[in-house]
Design an enzyme around this catalytic site. Sequence first.
Site, short mmCIF file in Angstrom:
data_model
loop_
_atom_site.label_atom_id
_atom_site.label_comp_id
_atom_site.label_asym_id
_atom_site.label_seq_id
_atom_site.Cartn_x
_atom_site.Cartn_y
_atom_site.Cartn_z
N ARG A 163 -36.87 21.15 -50.84
CA ARG A 163 -36.24 21.43 -49.54
C ARG A 163 -37.09 20.85 -48.43
O ARG A 163 -38.32 20.82 -48.52
CB ARG A 163 -36.12 22.94 -49.32
CG ARG A 163 -35.18 23.65 -50.26
CD ARG A 163 -35.09 25.13 -49.87
NE ARG A 163 -34.12 25.83 -50.68
CZ ARG A 163 -34.41 26.50 -51.80
NH1 ARG A 163 -35.64 26.53 -52.24
NH2 ARG A 163 -33.46 27.12 -52.46
N ARG A 202 -40.51 20.45 -43.00
CA ARG A 202 -40.71 20.19 -41.57
C ARG A 202 -40.41 18.73 -41.28
O ARG A 202 -40.35 17.89 -42.19
CB ARG A 202 -42.13 20.53 -41.15
CG ARG A 202 -43.20 19.63 -41.75
CD ARG A 202 -44.56 19.92 -41.13
NE ARG A 202 -45.60 19.04 -41.60
CZ ARG A 202 -45.86 17.84 -41.08
NH1 ARG A 202 -45.13 17.35 -40.10
NH2 ARG A 202 -46.85 17.10 -41.55
N SER A 243 -46.98 12.87 -56.95
CA SER A 243 -47.13 12.91 -58.41
C SER A 243 -46.24 13.96 -59.06
O SER A 243 -46.03 15.06 -58.53
CB SER A 243 -48.58 13.25 -58.78
OG SER A 243 -49.45 12.26 -58.31
N ASP A 296 -29.30 4.54 -66.25
CA ASP A 296 -28.00 4.25 -66.85
C ASP A 296 -27.04 3.67 -65.81
O ASP A 296 -26.12 2.92 -66.14
CB ASP A 296 -27.40 5.51 -67.47
CG ASP A 296 -28.19 5.96 -68.69
OD1 ASP A 296 -29.35 6.39 -68.52
OD2 ASP A 296 -27.65 5.88 -69.81
N HIS A 306 -26.75 15.91 -68.55
CA HIS A 306 -25.90 16.25 -69.69
C HIS A 306 -25.10 17.50 -69.39
O HIS A 306 -25.54 18.35 -68.59
CB HIS A 306 -26.75 16.45 -70.94
CG HIS A 306 -27.55 15.24 -71.32
ND1 HIS A 306 -27.04 14.20 -72.06
CD2 HIS A 306 -28.83 14.89 -71.01
CE1 HIS A 306 -27.97 13.27 -72.21
NE2 HIS A 306 -29.06 13.66 -71.57
N ALA A 327 -45.78 16.65 -54.31
CA ALA A 327 -46.08 16.58 -55.74
C ALA A 327 -45.41 17.73 -56.48
O ALA A 327 -45.38 18.87 -56.00
CB ALA A 327 -47.58 16.62 -55.96
#
Length: 201
Positions: A183, A186, A145, A96, A118, A163
Amino acid sequence: MPHGDEQEVLDRIRQGLIYTESEAAFQTSSRRTDLIFEYNHTPPGEADRRRSLLVAILGSVGERTVLLPPFHAGFGSNVHIGDDFFGNVNLTFVDDVEIRIGDGVMIAPSVTLTTTGHPVHPARRVDYARFSESIVIEDKVWIGSNAVVLPGVRIGYGSVIGAGSVVSRDIPPMVVAVGTPCRALRTITDDDLTTRTAAIG
């Protein structure tokens, strides 16, 4: 040139404030949904046709770009991709507002980059009310992935996103980052030049 009401909505969108589907309806002409459909149904051997469609769909696209179909985008025109990009199947851009991807970025299958969320309270979600914040993915990033990158996030140069991660805040350059929420685990170092997979912990 947007008239007064449209400009006011665009200003709210740029500030990350709430806007509704009806208010944003004037942007419909920027959606490239028919071209995206055509791209996703173009035979693999028609590389030149795919390239010309990608140029028509995206806001900008660099050289030597691979984007395996199918991919999905709300607009397409708000996506900007640099050189030497590889995007695997089922990449979704909720664009958007702008998604900016640097050079040498690799994205694994079934990744979602969403600039839009939202409101939490249901009373504020009438008419598909939403907010949008741009995403920036710097050069040489690799996203694994099924990762999800949320509105307003910047992923720093060279970093790896594990992933299945949900990236809800900025990730610094040259780190391996994983998890929900994602997070930094390393730092990427020269030791990684000699290994196929990096030891964790």
